[in-house]
Design a protein around this motif. Sequence first.
Motif, mmCIF file in Angstrom:
data_model
loop_
_atom_site.group_PDB
_atom_site.id
_atom_site.type_symbol
_atom_site.label_atom_id
_atom_site.label_comp_id
_atom_site.label_asym_id
_atom_site.label_seq_id
_atom_site.Cartn_x
_atom_site.Cartn_y
_atom_site.Cartn_z
ATOM 1 N N GLY A 9 -12.072 50.816 -22.167
ATOM 2 C CA GLY A 9 -12.927 50.363 -23.265
ATOM 3 C C GLY A 9 -13.121 48.857 -23.326
ATOM 4 O O GLY A 9 -14.256 48.372 -23.321
ATOM 5 N N PRO A 10 -12.035 48.059 -23.380
ATOM 6 C CA PRO A 10 -12.222 46.603 -23.422
ATOM 7 C C PRO A 10 -12.923 46.055 -22.179
ATOM 8 O O PRO A 10 -13.689 45.100 -22.266
ATOM 9 C CB PRO A 10 -10.793 46.062 -23.516
ATOM 10 N N PHE A 11 -12.659 46.656 -21.034
ATOM 11 C CA PHE A 11 -13.356 46.227 -19.816
ATOM 12 C C PHE A 11 -14.855 46.472 -19.953
ATOM 13 O O PHE A 11 -15.673 45.634 -19.561
ATOM 14 C CB PHE A 11 -12.791 46.957 -18.599
ATOM 15 N N VAL A 16 -20.361 45.840 -19.610
ATOM 16 C CA VAL A 16 -21.618 46.478 -20.013
ATOM 17 C C VAL A 16 -22.158 45.882 -21.312
ATOM 18 O O VAL A 16 -23.370 45.845 -21.529
ATOM 19 C CB VAL A 16 -21.421 48.006 -20.159
ATOM 20 N N GLY A 17 -21.267 45.393 -22.154
ATOM 21 C CA GLY A 17 -21.684 44.882 -23.449
ATOM 22 C C GLY A 17 -22.572 43.665 -23.403
ATOM 23 O O GLY A 17 -23.244 43.330 -24.379
ATOM 24 N N PHE A 24 -23.362 46.463 -26.458
ATOM 25 C CA PHE A 24 -22.169 45.816 -27.008
ATOM 26 C C PHE A 24 -21.606 46.644 -28.156
ATOM 27 O O PHE A 24 -20.405 46.924 -28.202
ATOM 28 C CB PHE A 24 -22.506 44.397 -27.476
ATOM 29 N N ALA A 25 -22.475 47.066 -29.077
ATOM 30 C CA ALA A 25 -22.023 47.879 -30.206
ATOM 31 C C ALA A 25 -21.455 49.213 -29.727
ATOM 32 O O ALA A 25 -20.420 49.680 -30.221
ATOM 33 C CB ALA A 25 -23.176 48.104 -31.179
ATOM 34 N N PHE A 26 -22.114 49.843 -28.761
ATOM 35 C CA PHE A 26 -21.654 51.129 -28.235
ATOM 36 C C PHE A 26 -20.270 51.003 -27.606
ATOM 37 O O PHE A 26 -19.391 51.835 -27.834
ATOM 38 C CB PHE A 26 -22.660 51.671 -27.218
ATOM 39 N N THR A 27 -20.060 49.953 -26.807
ATOM 40 C CA THR A 27 -18.758 49.802 -26.159
ATOM 41 C C THR A 27 -17.664 49.469 -27.177
ATOM 42 O O THR A 27 -16.525 49.910 -27.018
ATOM 43 C CB THR A 27 -18.811 48.730 -25.057
ATOM 44 N N LEU A 28 -18.006 48.737 -28.223
ATOM 45 C CA LEU A 28 -17.013 48.485 -29.269
ATOM 46 C C LEU A 28 -16.643 49.769 -30.000
ATOM 47 O O LEU A 28 -15.484 49.974 -30.367
ATOM 48 C CB LEU A 28 -17.526 47.448 -30.263
ATOM 49 N N VAL A 29 -17.617 50.638 -30.217
ATOM 50 C CA VAL A 29 -17.324 51.933 -30.836
ATOM 51 C C VAL A 29 -16.362 52.725 -29.949
ATOM 52 O O VAL A 29 -15.419 53.354 -30.441
ATOM 53 C CB VAL A 29 -18.625 52.727 -31.102
ATOM 54 N N LEU A 30 -16.559 52.691 -28.635
ATOM 55 C CA LEU A 30 -15.630 53.363 -27.721
ATOM 56 C C LEU A 30 -14.221 52.805 -27.858
ATOM 57 O O LEU A 30 -13.240 53.546 -27.855
ATOM 58 C CB LEU A 30 -16.101 53.217 -26.277
#
Length: 129
Positions: A9-11, A16-17, A24-30
Motif C-alpha cells: 500500500g505505501p509503495f 501510482v499516487g 493518490f486518494a485510491f492508494t491512500l484508501v488501500l
Amino acid sequence: MLSPWRGVGPFLVVAVGQISGAWFAFTLVLVYFTWGEIYSLFPSTAADYFGTRHATSNYAVLYTAKGVASIIGGWVDALLYEQSGSWAMGFYGSAAMALIAAGMAVGLRANASPKARAASLVTPVGARS
C-alpha cells in the motif's frame, strides 16, 4: 496475521499516487483498509504468545508502544522530508517495515509451540466429540 499488502500500500501511494489526485486518494484508501485490523488482534495475540495470566498488562505495553511509535514516527518522517525534499522516503520506509513485520509474523507462527498451534486450529462443529 500481518498481510504483505500492508507493505504494498505505501509503495503504491508513491509509485501510482503521483499519476493523479484520484489515484493518490485510491492508494491512500488501500493503505487505510490494511492498517487498522492489527490493533483489534493485539489482545488475543498477547494472550496467545505471553499467556493469559498477565494478558492485560502485556496488551498495555503493546498499545503503549503503538502510541510512542506514532509520536516518534511523525518526527522521523518530517526529518526525512527535510533531508530529501520528498515524502517518498517515509512511504518506502513504512512499506519496508511492514514487509519485515509480516515476515516476522510468519516466522512467529511457524515457531509457535504445538499447544499454541493446536489452539489456533479451527475444528468443525460436527467433528467435536
